[in-house]
Design a protein around this motif. Sequence first.
Motif, short mmCIF file in Angstrom:
data_model
loop_
_atom_site.label_atom_id
_atom_site.label_comp_id
_atom_site.label_asym_id
_atom_site.label_seq_id
_atom_site.Cartn_x
_atom_site.Cartn_y
_atom_site.Cartn_z
N LEU A 1 -8.12 -41.68 41.35
CA LEU A 1 -8.18 -40.72 40.23
C LEU A 1 -9.59 -40.16 40.07
N LYS B 1 1.48 -22.72 43.19
CA LYS B 1 1.88 -22.72 44.59
C LYS B 1 3.37 -23.09 44.76
N ILE C 1 -0.60 -38.94 36.85
CA ILE C 1 -1.42 -40.16 36.68
C ILE C 1 -0.50 -41.39 36.76
N ILE D 1 -10.24 -37.10 42.50
CA ILE D 1 -9.40 -35.89 42.56
C ILE D 1 -10.25 -34.63 42.62
N HIS E 1 -8.61 -32.47 45.32
CA HIS E 1 -8.35 -31.06 45.03
C HIS E 1 -9.26 -30.14 45.84
N LEU F 1 2.48 -32.65 32.91
CA LEU F 1 2.56 -32.82 34.37
C LEU F 1 1.44 -33.76 34.82
N LEU G 1 -0.91 -27.90 31.48
CA LEU G 1 0.07 -28.78 32.13
C LEU G 1 -0.30 -30.26 31.92
N PRO H 1 -6.83 -27.72 38.04
CA PRO H 1 -7.54 -28.06 36.79
C PRO H 1 -8.94 -28.60 37.08
N PHE I 1 3.44 -36.22 47.13
CA PHE I 1 2.11 -35.94 47.68
C PHE I 1 1.70 -37.07 48.63
N PHE J 1 -5.03 -37.72 52.63
CA PHE J 1 -5.84 -37.74 51.40
C PHE J 1 -6.00 -39.15 50.84
N PHE K 1 -11.62 -31.79 35.96
CA PHE K 1 -11.57 -33.12 35.35
C PHE K 1 -12.98 -33.61 35.05
C1 HEM Z 1 -2.66 -36.37 47.09
C2 HEM Z 1 -2.78 -36.08 45.80
C3 HEM Z 1 -2.74 -34.69 45.24
C4 HEM Z 1 -2.49 -33.49 45.85
C5 HEM Z 1 -2.18 -33.22 47.32
C6 HEM Z 1 -2.55 -32.46 44.83
C7 HEM Z 1 -2.29 -31.12 45.06
C8 HEM Z 1 -2.06 -30.19 44.08
C9 HEM Z 1 -1.51 -28.88 44.30
C10 HEM Z 1 -1.05 -28.29 45.65
C11 HEM Z 1 -1.41 -28.27 43.09
C12 HEM Z 1 -0.85 -26.87 42.81
C13 HEM Z 1 -1.95 -25.83 42.68
C14 HEM Z 1 -1.34 -24.47 42.38
O1 HEM Z 1 -0.20 -24.40 42.00
O2 HEM Z 1 -2.02 -23.43 42.53
C15 HEM Z 1 -1.92 -29.21 42.11
C16 HEM Z 1 -2.00 -28.95 40.80
C17 HEM Z 1 -2.30 -29.90 39.86
N1 HEM Z 1 -2.82 -31.15 40.08
FE1 HEM Z 1 -3.05 -32.05 41.87
N2 HEM Z 1 -2.84 -33.03 43.62
C18 HEM Z 1 -2.95 -34.39 43.82
C19 HEM Z 1 -3.20 -35.36 42.90
C20 HEM Z 1 -3.30 -35.11 41.55
C21 HEM Z 1 -3.43 -36.14 40.53
C22 HEM Z 1 -3.48 -37.65 40.75
C23 HEM Z 1 -3.50 -35.49 39.34
C24 HEM Z 1 -3.65 -36.09 37.96
C25 HEM Z 1 -4.73 -36.58 37.50
C26 HEM Z 1 -3.40 -34.06 39.60
C27 HEM Z 1 -3.38 -33.07 38.65
C28 HEM Z 1 -2.93 -31.78 38.86
C29 HEM Z 1 -2.49 -30.89 37.81
C30 HEM Z 1 -2.40 -31.22 36.33
C31 HEM Z 1 -2.11 -29.69 38.44
C32 HEM Z 1 -1.52 -28.40 37.82
C33 HEM Z 1 -2.53 -27.28 37.70
C34 HEM Z 1 -3.24 -27.26 36.36
O3 HEM Z 1 -2.89 -28.05 35.47
O4 HEM Z 1 -4.17 -26.46 36.19
N3 HEM Z 1 -3.29 -33.87 40.96
N4 HEM Z 1 -2.34 -30.37 42.74
#
Ligand code: HEM
Length: 182
Positions: free
Chosen positions: A96, A2, A147, A99, A104, A142, A139, A117, A78, A85, A119
């Motif tokens: 955590l 995104k 975390i 998520i 998510h 990332l 990723l 992803p 975020f 959230f 989890f």
């Molecule tokens: C308010 C908290 C969070 C919001 C709003 C959020 C939102 C998002 C968004 C919009 C994306 C992009 C999706 C895309 O590009 O299609 C994403 C991807 C991702 N999120 Fe979250 N996220 C949050 C918290 C977290 C946390 C705490 C983690 C770690 C444990 C995490 C792990 C990931 C990872 C690794 C991706 C990359 C996509 C992938 O690896 O497949 N997120 N998240």
Amino acid sequence: MKGVVFVELFEFIEQNYDTFFLQDVIEAADLPSGGVYTAVGTYPGCEMARLAAAFSQRTGLSVPEIMKKFGQHLFGRFAVNYPGFFGESQDALAFLASIEEQIHREVYKLYPDAELPRFDIGDRTEDGMTLIYHSTRHLGDLCEGLIRGCLDHFGGRFTLTRETLKVDHESSVRFDIRKVAA
Ligand code: HEM
């Protein structure tokens, strides 16, 4: 991926360097999109890899290091951009653990084509948990940064250890998060 993530990456680069440096990185990355992103648009994940490589060449920071630092920054963003959230979770471990089922899931409602992803949660106690990340987008760095950003946001002292379980079409990374006794 995104556009919202690219927009935040640009802000991260600009904040740490400047606009000229950012323009230089964008030009060097030679992006199919031309480096023009809207938050709700969807762009090839390879553009993130190209930007990180161009950033790395100009700074000497490794790509994993960049992705971790960016992830840490991204979590803070975020927290600012999606305060709704954060309503129910009182601490980092609860956040955590939520998520996959809550955070998510809400992200999907906002961005139905988001590629998120999976989890698995294990060994959940009052003082820690394991979080296993699975994604075809590889990723893990990332994810580690996100975390760390989450641990920073909620405060408290934690150890974070990481083990790569699988690198294939999909990669799996196990993160172990434990509270440090006061
Ligand atoms: C308010 C908290 C969070 C919001 C709003 C959020 C939102 C998002 C968004 C919009 C994306 C992009 C999706 C895309 O590009 O299609 C994403 C991807 C991702 N999120 Fe979250 N996220 C949050 C918290 C977290 C946390 C705490 C983690 C770690 C444990 C995490 C792990 C990931 C990872 C690794 C991706 C990359 C996509 C992938 O690896 O497949 N997120 N998240």
